[in-house]
Design an enzyme around this catalytic site. Structure first.
Site, short mmCIF file in Angstrom:
data_model
loop_
_atom_site.label_atom_id
_atom_site.label_comp_id
_atom_site.label_asym_id
_atom_site.label_seq_id
_atom_site.Cartn_x
_atom_site.Cartn_y
_atom_site.Cartn_z
N HIS A 1 0.84 -1.21 0.00
CA HIS A 1 0.00 0.00 0.00
C HIS A 1 0.88 1.26 0.00
O HIS A 1 0.79 2.09 0.91
CB HIS A 1 -0.94 -0.01 1.22
CG HIS A 1 -2.37 0.25 0.89
ND1 HIS A 1 -3.20 -0.70 0.34
CD2 HIS A 1 -3.14 1.36 1.02
CE1 HIS A 1 -4.40 -0.20 0.16
NE2 HIS A 1 -4.39 1.07 0.55
N GLY B 1 -5.43 5.09 -4.36
CA GLY B 1 -5.28 4.46 -5.67
C GLY B 1 -4.52 3.15 -5.66
O GLY B 1 -4.17 2.63 -6.72
N GLY C 1 -5.51 0.02 -4.89
CA GLY C 1 -6.22 -1.12 -5.46
C GLY C 1 -6.14 -1.13 -6.97
O GLY C 1 -5.80 -2.14 -7.58
N ARG D 1 -4.18 -3.82 -9.46
CA ARG D 1 -4.83 -4.54 -10.56
C ARG D 1 -4.20 -4.19 -11.91
O ARG D 1 -4.06 -5.05 -12.78
CB ARG D 1 -6.33 -4.23 -10.55
CG ARG D 1 -7.04 -4.76 -9.30
CD ARG D 1 -8.55 -4.62 -9.35
NE ARG D 1 -9.03 -3.25 -9.27
CZ ARG D 1 -9.26 -2.60 -8.14
NH1 ARG D 1 -9.01 -3.17 -6.97
NH2 ARG D 1 -9.73 -1.36 -8.15
#
Length: 383
Positions: A194, A199, A201, A205
């Site tokens: 993290h 932003g 996540g 992905r």
């Protein structure tokens, strides 16, 4: 220390082999298919991935509207300015990621990851600093209870060296592992570190999509599992497995096989979805060409009708761009299709789009709406 890549079981390897077979099949089909509808399908898949990943974060724009935004139709799309900005920022990020799939001297770096983050989050800067590691602790709270901590990330003082370790792993770690497994582990490690204020996540992905695309099995637009992750039930499972595997605090010694199995299922089921979509698109294109003489259609006009069959609508500007037409020619073609009853206009001026008209071949729409089933590969293997 990073979360470690687990050993796969025979069942896991079997699922991977099935995914590889479907992806090779998709590659061959796409290479043999007409370029026009393949471009439409790639656009649609990219729009679906962007819409789904943003939906996970609470930014909701219909995939058809996302596709319109990708075509520059900002004023025509009925969405909040905030959601439009998030969509266009993610589109910029995804466009760059897709362009990197065949770069020969490519390498991962902290600079690349921060640049991608700026593309995604720069419009929030400086309220949410973009393109730089966070300078404060991070706590993920339980949905509906802002005081209940679900996950606590590593301290901000640990972020730089953890990201250095991740970048080293991205370039040189576990190279013998299947690329899909490495991509899933990249996602897990980035989201658990993290490293940014916001932003994380979508960046995790996106990084997964980049690793899959770099594997080069099939075009980048066919590689992402973000659309699958955005399905409501799958989103819940996504957060649940991240909680299960990640632990309440950064715990890289935890077992990661459940995360890999979740991703292998995602790869498999999304490949099934794309395979069905490719087949429907192919069959719709073929069926429309069979009606060309009956309606006196030019070949280019099939593109507009195909877009309606697959996406539910087409805009004049979209058709103009897809066929590289002048404004006047696109207007004439759309008017001709409307007079023939193949299209029906909806809305006025800049917001106008066209849907299937009363004479649109019903058989083509039947093909476009053909139902399918998706099989969970792990349940199928145990059956």
């Amino acid at each position: 220390m990073l979360y470690r890549t687990p050993e796969l079981t025979a069942m896991d390897r079997s699922v991977l082999e099935e995914v590889a077979a479907m992806r090779h099949e998709l590659r061959d089909v796409v290479q043999r298919s007409p370029m026009k509808w393949t471009a439409d399908l790639r656009r649609s898949l990219t729009a679906s991935a962007i819409a789904a990943s943003n939906t996970i974060e609470g930014y909701r724009v219909d995939p058809v509207d996302v596709a319109d935004l990708l075509d520059g139709e900002r004023e025509a799309v009925d969405a909040s300015e905030r959601n439009k900005k998030e969509t266009l920022a993610y589109q910029q990020t995804m466009t760059y990621i897709q362009s990197l799939w065949d770069v020969e001297d490519f390498e991962y770096s902290k600079g690349l990851l921060n640049a991608l983050h700026w593309m995604l989050q720069g419009h929030h800067h400086p309220h949410y600093p973009a393109g730089r590691w966070r300078k404060k602790p991070i706590f993920i709270t339980t949905a509906g209870d802002p005081h209940a901590t679900e996950y606590e990330g590593p301290g901000e003082e640990d972020v730089p060296h953890l990201m250095e370790e991740l970048v080293f792993w991205l370039n040189q770690g576990d190279l013998e592992a299947d690329p899909l497994v490495r991509a899933a582990m990249a996602h897990l490690n980035l989201v658990k570190i993290h490293p940014w204020t916001d932003g994380n996540g979508r960046m995790s992905r996106s990084l997964q999509t980049l690793l899959i695309a770099r594997a080069g099995v099939v075009a980048p637009e066919f590689s992402s599992i973000e659309e699958w992750l955005g399905l409501p039930g799958n989103t819940w499972e996504y957060y649940n497995v991240l909680r299960e595997v990640g632990g309440p605090v950064y715990s890289p010694d935890r077992e990661t096989l459940p995360w890999i199995r979740f991703n292998l299922r995602a790869y498999h089921e999304q490949s099934q979805r794309v395979r069905h979509r490719v087949q429907r698109s192919t069959d719709c294109w073929i069926a429309l060409t069979e009606h060309a003489d009956r309606f006196n259609l030019a070949e280019r006009q099939i593109t507009a009708l195909h877009d309606v069959a697959i996406s539910g609508r087409v805009r004049r500007s979209r058709y103009e761009k897809a066929e590289a037409l002048s404004n006047q020619q696109a207007v004439r073609d759309i008017r001709a299709l409307t007079r023939a009853g193949l299209l029906t206009p909806v809305g006025n001026t800049k917001a106008r789009y066209y849907v299937a008209g009363p004479h649109f071949p019903a058989g083509v729409l039947d093909v476009a709406h053909r139902r399918h089933t998706i099989a969970d590969p792990y349940k199928s293997a145990r059956a």
